[in-house]
Design an enzyme around this catalytic site. Structure first.
Site, PDB file in Angstrom:
ATOM      1  N   LYS A  29      -4.477  -6.569   4.093  1.00 33.22           N
ATOM      2  CA  LYS A  29      -4.471  -5.511   3.079  1.00 33.22           C
ATOM      3  C   LYS A  29      -5.894  -5.176   2.639  1.00 33.22           C
ATOM      4  O   LYS A  29      -6.233  -3.992   2.436  1.00 33.22           O
ATOM      5  CB  LYS A  29      -3.649  -5.960   1.859  1.00 33.22           C
ATOM      6  CG  LYS A  29      -3.678  -4.987   0.658  1.00 33.22           C
ATOM      7  CD  LYS A  29      -3.217  -3.583   1.030  1.00 33.22           C
ATOM      8  CE  LYS A  29      -2.856  -2.738  -0.178  1.00 33.22           C
ATOM      9  NZ  LYS A  29      -3.899  -2.544  -1.162  1.00 33.22           N
TER      10      LYS A  29
ATOM     11  N   SER B  46       0.829  -1.208   0.000  1.00 34.46           N
ATOM     12  CA  SER B  46       0.000   0.000   0.000  1.00 34.46           C
ATOM     13  C   SER B  46       0.858   1.250   0.000  1.00 34.46           C
ATOM     14  O   SER B  46       1.935   1.287   0.586  1.00 34.46           O
ATOM     15  CB  SER B  46      -0.915   0.025   1.230  1.00 34.46           C
ATOM     16  OG  SER B  46      -1.732   1.181   1.213  1.00 34.46           O
TER      17      SER B  46
ATOM     18  N   GLU C  30      -9.947   2.330   4.341  1.00 34.79           N
ATOM     19  CA  GLU C  30      -9.669   3.469   3.450  1.00 34.79           C
ATOM     20  C   GLU C  30     -10.963   3.963   2.795  1.00 34.79           C
ATOM     21  O   GLU C  30     -11.205   5.179   2.712  1.00 34.79           O
ATOM     22  CB  GLU C  30      -8.659   3.035   2.390  1.00 34.79           C
ATOM     23  CG  GLU C  30      -8.311   4.078   1.351  1.00 34.79           C
ATOM     24  CD  GLU C  30      -7.422   3.494   0.265  1.00 34.79           C
ATOM     25  OE1 GLU C  30      -7.710   3.741  -0.922  1.00 34.79           O
ATOM     26  OE2 GLU C  30      -6.456   2.779   0.601  1.00 34.79           O
TER      27      GLU C  30
ATOM     28  N   HIS D 205      -7.388  -3.060   5.284  1.00 33.83           N
ATOM     29  CA  HIS D 205      -6.813  -1.718   5.112  1.00 33.83           C
ATOM     30  C   HIS D 205      -7.590  -0.951   4.054  1.00 33.83           C
ATOM     31  O   HIS D 205      -7.978   0.208   4.249  1.00 33.83           O
ATOM     32  CB  HIS D 205      -5.343  -1.829   4.718  1.00 33.83           C
ATOM     33  CG  HIS D 205      -4.761  -0.576   4.116  1.00 33.83           C
ATOM     34  ND1 HIS D 205      -5.002  -0.194   2.803  1.00 33.83           N
ATOM     35  CD2 HIS D 205      -3.983   0.391   4.640  1.00 33.83           C
ATOM     36  CE1 HIS D 205      -4.394   0.948   2.559  1.00 33.83           C
ATOM     37  NE2 HIS D 205      -3.762   1.326   3.653  1.00 33.83           N
ATOM     38  N   ASN D 206      -7.828  -1.583   2.913  1.00 37.11           N
ATOM     39  CA  ASN D 206      -8.522  -0.900   1.825  1.00 37.11           C
ATOM     40  C   ASN D 206      -9.967  -0.580   2.188  1.00 37.11           C
ATOM     41  O   ASN D 206     -10.500   0.469   1.812  1.00 37.11           O
ATOM     42  CB  ASN D 206      -8.485  -1.750   0.553  1.00 37.11           C
ATOM     43  CG  ASN D 206      -7.132  -1.709  -0.127  1.00 37.11           C
ATOM     44  OD1 ASN D 206      -6.122  -1.417   0.503  1.00 37.11           O
ATOM     45  ND2 ASN D 206      -7.096  -2.023  -1.396  1.00 37.11           N
TER      46      ASN D 206
END
Length: 485
Positions: A189, A132, A196, A192-193
């Site tokens: 991940k 990222s 986001e 995380h996205n």
């Protein structure tokens, strides 16, 4: 081949992320062999940005493998999906037991679970790593979230931690650590996205409130976000939002943000997180609302047609000029409280997935992996690290003393902002969802008792009781009474 057996790592795929990662690796003193399916792309790279002793161009996968020191390490930076499977099938016969295959794409975690088992069965090692930070992060220091074959980590650790972003008082803590087995890295991940997605939607809703309820200009909005970036909301996304409000179209002189069509795109990782939350039975409502907000934005033509038919409150600023400073602070507090709820949901989903897949996740370490290099990097993540350091088995981030106090402090402003949005007709689904999650989670009793009665009435699904253990069913039709009897 002149460079046979001299390179530390190989990289396949020279799109923007691949190119920049290759340059990052080379800048740390590691020699990297690079290959792209289109030979001219490889040639252009090694003749241009990659023209340096630590970058070796290869015209075939055989050449790339031959250029590597054993045990060989090959990183794939290609589009997620069937292309990865095809590339693995081509690579495996060229490699030897103990070599490492690495997938650095935005891959669905279940694919990485499967591929890890397949590659290990062939005698090799496999790593699926989240990367990222976009192209700038790839070049200067990304956040890396590796998972897969544990035996591969000592072979990759020096390189990955050298190229990762660094944080901490001395700037020496790499935003990269081992996440866990099989698909754990790609799952982290994905979360995380998803977070986001939530962060971006919350910021957009704060902007919409300040613009339409309080009448702030773009210059005033830039000043507000500049101020917010000095406090608890200090983050990359707040910083770039500030910058966006200062940019004008060179041709027209208009603010660029006002000339951008309000139709948002998405690449799917937020949707994955929402779908998997449903599978796990955890309420990741913020990412779901953020995904739906993008879906609704895509219906631009339908929204324009509906705007002339469906009625709402009168438009225009409703916050008096004398109250604007106070309202800005209330929106800030609502944004911070909603952000806490969003991250709490993300960590609850990580914990549920860890239990489901037997992943030994370190939640504090994950916060530090996200502290620098990645899109959600923020000062706020140090508070999360502290919370899990103090209580590794923390049930919900909102129950950590710091976050409990922050939510209590922000609660009145949070409710006022949501109420203002509702009475003004401004859509703020993420703010509203965050507050509903907070209220639902802090409620010892919810109306699900009636829901269970309904399910039992029409489907004999049974229910539990508050006064004795067991599973029960009521013959509702037989026991019902006329209203008023």
């Amino acid at each position: 081949m002149a460079n046979e057996g001299t390179c530390d790592i190989g990289l396949i795929g020279l799109a923007v992320m691949g190119e920049n990662l290759a340059l990052n690796i080379a800048s740390r003193g590691y020699t990297i062999a690079v290959f792209n399916r289109t030979t001219s792309v490889t040639d252009a790279f090694v003749a241009g940005r990659g023209k340096q002793p630590h970058v070796v161009g290869c015209h075939s996968l055989q050449n790339l493998v031959a250029a590597l020191k054993p045990p060989r390490k090959v990183m794939m930076m290609v589009k997620a999906g069937p292309a990865v499977d095809d590339l693995i099938k081509t690579l495996l016969p060229l490699l030897s037991p103990g070599d490492v295959v690495i997938d650095g794409g935005n891959t669905l975690y279940s694919d990485t679970e499967r591929r890890t088992k397949e590659v290990e069965a062939a005698g090799l090692l496999y790593i699926g790593t989240g990367v990222s930070g976009g192209e700038e992060g790839a070049l200067k220091g990304p956040s890396l979230m590796p998972g897969g074959s544990k035996a591969a980590w000592p072979l990759l650790q020096p390189i990955f931690q050298a190229i990762a972003a660094k944080v901490g008082p001395k700037g020496d803590i790499p935003c990269c650590d081992w996440v866990g087995p099989r698909g754990a890295g790609h799952y982290v991940k994905m979360v995380h996205n998803g977070i986001e997605y939530g962060d971006m939607q919350l910021i957009c809703e704060a902007y919409w409130l300040l613009k339409h309820a309080a009448g702030l200009t773009n210059s005033e909005l830039a000043a507000v976000f500049e101020d917010w970036n000095r406090g608890d909301l200090d983050s990359y996304l707040i910083e770039i939002t500030r910058d966006i409000f200062t940019v004008k179209d060179p041709d027209t002189g208009d603010f660029m943000v006002d000339r951008i069509l309000d139709r948002a795109g998405a690449k799917g990782t937020g949707k994955w997180m929402s779908q998997l939350a449903l599978d796990l039975g955890v309420p990741s409502t913020l990412v779901t609302e953020a995904v739906y907000a993008r879906c609704l934005s895509a219906l631009k033509e339908a929204r324009v047609r509906a705007a002339s038919v469906l009625q709402g409150p009168a438009t225009g600023p409703v916050v008096a000029a004398s109250d604007r400073t106070a309202f800005v602070e209330e929106v800030r507090q609502a944004l911070y409280a909603s952000k806490i709820a969003s991250y709490a949901q993300g960590y609850v989903q990580l914990a549920a997935a860890a239990k489901e897949h037997d992943w030994p996740l370190d939640y504090g370490a994950i916060a530090m992996m996200w502290r620098g290099g990645c899109i959600i990097r923020a000062q706020f993540l140090e508070r999360i690290f502290d919370a899990y350091k103090s209580k590794p088995d923390l049930e919900n981030l909102m129950l950590a003393p710091y976050f409990t106090a922050a939510l209590t402090k922000a609660q009145a402003a949070w409710r006022k902002v949501v109420a203002t949005a509702a009475t003004t007709g401004l859509p703020v689904p993420a703010f509203m969802s965050a507050l509903a999650y907070y209220d639902g989670y802090r409620s010892g009793s919810l109306p699900a008792n009636l829901l269970q009665a309904q399910r039992d009435y029409f489907g004999a699904h049974t229910y539990e009781r508050t006064d004795k253990p067991g599973s029960f069913h009521t013959e509702w039709l037989d026991l019902r009474k006329p209203v008023g009897a």
